[in-house]
Scaffold this motif. Sequence first.
Motif, PDB file in Angstrom:
ATOM      1  N   GLN A 131      -4.206  15.631 -36.683  1.00  0.00           N
ATOM      2  CA  GLN A 131      -5.365  16.518 -36.850  1.00  0.00           C
ATOM      3  C   GLN A 131      -5.932  16.917 -35.481  1.00  0.00           C
ATOM      4  O   GLN A 131      -6.358  18.058 -35.282  1.00  0.00           O
ATOM      5  N   THR A 132      -5.898  15.992 -34.544  1.00  0.00           N
ATOM      6  CA  THR A 132      -6.339  16.320 -33.176  1.00  0.00           C
ATOM      7  C   THR A 132      -5.455  17.423 -32.593  1.00  0.00           C
ATOM      8  O   THR A 132      -5.945  18.375 -31.977  1.00  0.00           O
ATOM      9  N   ARG A 133      -4.151  17.313 -32.834  1.00  0.00           N
ATOM     10  CA  ARG A 133      -3.243  18.370 -32.341  1.00  0.00           C
ATOM     11  C   ARG A 133      -3.538  19.707 -33.007  1.00  0.00           C
ATOM     12  O   ARG A 133      -3.505  20.755 -32.359  1.00  0.00           O
ATOM     13  N   LEU A 190     -10.003   6.180 -21.768  1.00  0.00           N
ATOM     14  CA  LEU A 190      -8.596   5.778 -21.960  1.00  0.00           C
ATOM     15  C   LEU A 190      -8.283   5.720 -23.449  1.00  0.00           C
ATOM     16  O   LEU A 190      -9.010   5.081 -24.206  1.00  0.00           O
ATOM     17  N   GLY A 191      -7.218   6.396 -23.864  1.00  0.00           N
ATOM     18  CA  GLY A 191      -6.815   6.342 -25.259  1.00  0.00           C
ATOM     19  C   GLY A 191      -7.652   7.199 -26.192  1.00  0.00           C
ATOM     20  O   GLY A 191      -7.510   7.109 -27.419  1.00  0.00           O
ATOM     21  N   ALA A 192      -8.505   8.046 -25.639  1.00  0.00           N
ATOM     22  CA  ALA A 192      -9.350   8.889 -26.488  1.00  0.00           C
ATOM     23  C   ALA A 192      -8.504   9.895 -27.272  1.00  0.00           C
ATOM     24  O   ALA A 192      -8.836  10.260 -28.404  1.00  0.00           O
ATOM     25  N   GLY A 193      -7.425  10.360 -26.638  1.00  0.00           N
ATOM     26  CA  GLY A 193      -6.584  11.356 -27.303  1.00  0.00           C
ATOM     27  C   GLY A 193      -6.417  12.632 -26.491  1.00  0.00           C
ATOM     28  O   GLY A 193      -6.028  13.672 -27.021  1.00  0.00           O
ATOM     29  N   LYS A 194      -6.665  12.536 -25.192  1.00  0.00           N
ATOM     30  CA  LYS A 194      -6.546  13.720 -24.327  1.00  0.00           C
ATOM     31  C   LYS A 194      -5.114  14.279 -24.345  1.00  0.00           C
ATOM     32  O   LYS A 194      -4.915  15.488 -24.457  1.00  0.00           O
ATOM     33  N   THR A 195      -4.135  13.386 -24.243  1.00  0.00           N
ATOM     34  CA  THR A 195      -2.745  13.854 -24.226  1.00  0.00           C
ATOM     35  C   THR A 195      -2.359  14.444 -25.577  1.00  0.00           C
ATOM     36  O   THR A 195      -1.696  15.480 -25.648  1.00  0.00           O
ATOM     37  N   HIS A 196      -2.797  13.825 -26.666  1.00  0.00           N
ATOM     38  CA  HIS A 196      -2.524  14.393 -27.994  1.00  0.00           C
ATOM     39  C   HIS A 196      -3.162  15.770 -28.126  1.00  0.00           C
ATOM     40  O   HIS A 196      -2.562  16.689 -28.695  1.00  0.00           O
ATOM     41  N   PHE A 197      -4.360  15.919 -27.619  1.00  0.00           N
ATOM     42  CA  PHE A 197      -5.033  17.212 -27.670  1.00  0.00           C
ATOM     43  C   PHE A 197      -4.207  18.265 -26.923  1.00  0.00           C
ATOM     44  O   PHE A 197      -3.990  19.373 -27.417  1.00  0.00           O
ATOM     45  N   ASP A 245     -12.647   4.388 -34.301  1.00  0.00           N
ATOM     46  CA  ASP A 245     -11.202   4.488 -34.403  1.00  0.00           C
ATOM     47  C   ASP A 245     -10.782   4.390 -35.873  1.00  0.00           C
ATOM     48  O   ASP A 245     -11.312   3.531 -36.580  1.00  0.00           O
ATOM     49  N   PRO A 246      -9.881   5.219 -36.406  1.00  0.00           N
ATOM     50  CA  PRO A 246      -9.091   6.237 -35.715  1.00  0.00           C
ATOM     51  C   PRO A 246      -9.754   7.622 -35.657  1.00  0.00           C
ATOM     52  O   PRO A 246      -9.072   8.602 -35.386  1.00  0.00           O
ATOM     53  N   GLN A 247     -11.039   7.690 -35.913  1.00  0.00           N
ATOM     54  CA  GLN A 247     -11.678   9.001 -35.834  1.00  0.00           C
ATOM     55  C   GLN A 247     -11.961   9.377 -34.388  1.00  0.00           C
ATOM     56  O   GLN A 247     -12.111   8.515 -33.516  1.00  0.00           O
TER      57      GLN A 247
HETATM   58  N1  LIG Z   1      -7.768  10.953 -34.412  1.00  0.00           N
HETATM   59  C1  LIG Z   1      -6.970  10.663 -33.372  1.00  0.00           C
HETATM   60  N2  LIG Z   1      -6.699  11.612 -32.433  1.00  0.00           N
HETATM   61  C2  LIG Z   1      -5.927  11.328 -31.366  1.00  0.00           C
HETATM   62  N3  LIG Z   1      -5.369  10.128 -31.109  1.00  0.00           N
HETATM   63  C3  LIG Z   1      -5.595   9.140 -32.007  1.00  0.00           C
HETATM   64  C4  LIG Z   1      -6.395   9.369 -33.158  1.00  0.00           C
HETATM   65  N4  LIG Z   1      -6.452   8.215 -33.868  1.00  0.00           N
HETATM   66  C5  LIG Z   1      -5.715   7.319 -33.195  1.00  0.00           C
HETATM   67  N5  LIG Z   1      -5.194   7.855 -32.068  1.00  0.00           N
HETATM   68  C6  LIG Z   1      -4.357   7.111 -31.106  1.00  0.00           C
HETATM   69  O1  LIG Z   1      -5.062   7.094 -29.871  1.00  0.00           O
HETATM   70  C7  LIG Z   1      -4.146   7.186 -28.793  1.00  0.00           C
HETATM   71  C8  LIG Z   1      -4.446   8.424 -27.984  1.00  0.00           C
HETATM   72  O2  LIG Z   1      -3.524   8.474 -26.931  1.00  0.00           O
HETATM   73  P1  LIG Z   1      -3.518   9.586 -25.814  1.00  0.00           P
HETATM   74  O3  LIG Z   1      -2.396   9.233 -24.919  1.00  0.00           O
HETATM   75  O4  LIG Z   1      -3.554  10.944 -26.404  1.00  0.00           O
HETATM   76  O5  LIG Z   1      -4.921   9.288 -25.115  1.00  0.00           O
HETATM   77  P2  LIG Z   1      -5.400   9.747 -23.670  1.00  0.00           P
HETATM   78  O6  LIG Z   1      -6.841  10.098 -23.807  1.00  0.00           O
HETATM   79  O7  LIG Z   1      -4.488  10.772 -23.137  1.00  0.00           O
HETATM   80  O8  LIG Z   1      -5.259   8.384 -22.842  1.00  0.00           O
HETATM   81  P3  LIG Z   1      -5.081   8.160 -21.250  1.00  0.00           P
HETATM   82  O9  LIG Z   1      -6.454   8.175 -20.665  1.00  0.00           O
HETATM   83  O10 LIG Z   1      -4.444   6.822 -21.162  1.00  0.00           O
HETATM   84  O11 LIG Z   1      -4.212   9.278 -20.720  1.00  0.00           O
HETATM   85  C9  LIG Z   1      -2.744   7.227 -29.409  1.00  0.00           C
HETATM   86  O12 LIG Z   1      -2.249   5.933 -29.458  1.00  0.00           O
HETATM   87  C10 LIG Z   1      -3.027   7.762 -30.804  1.00  0.00           C
HETATM   88  O13 LIG Z   1      -2.052   7.353 -31.745  1.00  0.00           O
END
Ligand SMILES: Nc1ncnc2c1ncn2[C@@H]1O[C@H](COP(=O)(O)OP(=O)(O)OP(=O)(O)O)[C@@H](O)[C@H]1O
Length: 143
Positions: free
Chosen positions: A11-13, A35-42, A129-131
């Motif tokens: 959904q983030t994508r 860290l791990g917020a989802g920036k790369t997924h976005f 999490d996971p929201q």
């Molecule tokens: N709703 C969501 N949207 C995005 N990611 C989610 C969501 N719920 C869980 N996650 C998990 O959160 C993590 C997000 O990883 P991601 O690499 O996108 O974060 P990031 O902000 O780029 O981290 P970093 O600061 O380490 O680069 C993944 O493991 C993903 O599966």
Amino acid sequence: MATTTSNSPEQTRQIASRFAASLPQGSIVAVEGELGAGKTHFIQGAARGLGFHGAVTSPTFTIVHEYPTGQGPVFHIDLYRIASPRDTAALGLEEIFAAGRATFIEWPERLGAELPPTAFRVRIAIAPDPQRQIELPDSSDPT
Ligand SMILES: Nc1ncnc2c1ncn2[C@@H]1O[C@H](COP(=O)(O)OP(=O)(O)OP(=O)(O)O)[C@@H](O)[C@H]1O
Ligand SMILES: [Mg+2]
């Protein structure tokens, strides 16, 4: 500015893909979040919305990734390992910004005042999490 809730990585994508599709040519997008917020997924979703369907990974070791699209390259910059704005000088950000269909930046805080004032700012917060709460500017309206 609008805040959207995402319930999954996909959904983030999707949110990012829709956001990116209306970005003007040459947009700079600062993607903030812990860290791990989802920036790369976005940014994966944003690249998809701009027509790139290959792999998008965190460019932790390369700092700059380039994804070709029919409207020019999408750049993905991860400044996590950059200690200060001075260290970004060698990256040639001006050239990247000028050449890009759009440029997405993880850890834009590292740029300090070097982040162009025209950059769009996206903020992603884990809640809970996971929201994710995703703050989005109007992507058709550069500030
Ligand atoms: N709703 C969501 N949207 C995005 N990611 C989610 C969501 N719920 C869980 N996650 C998990 O959160 C993590 C997000 O990883 P991601 O690499 O996108 O974060 P990031 O902000 O780029 O981290 P970093 O600061 O380490 O680069 C993944 O493991 C993903 O599966
Ligand atoms: Mg990342």
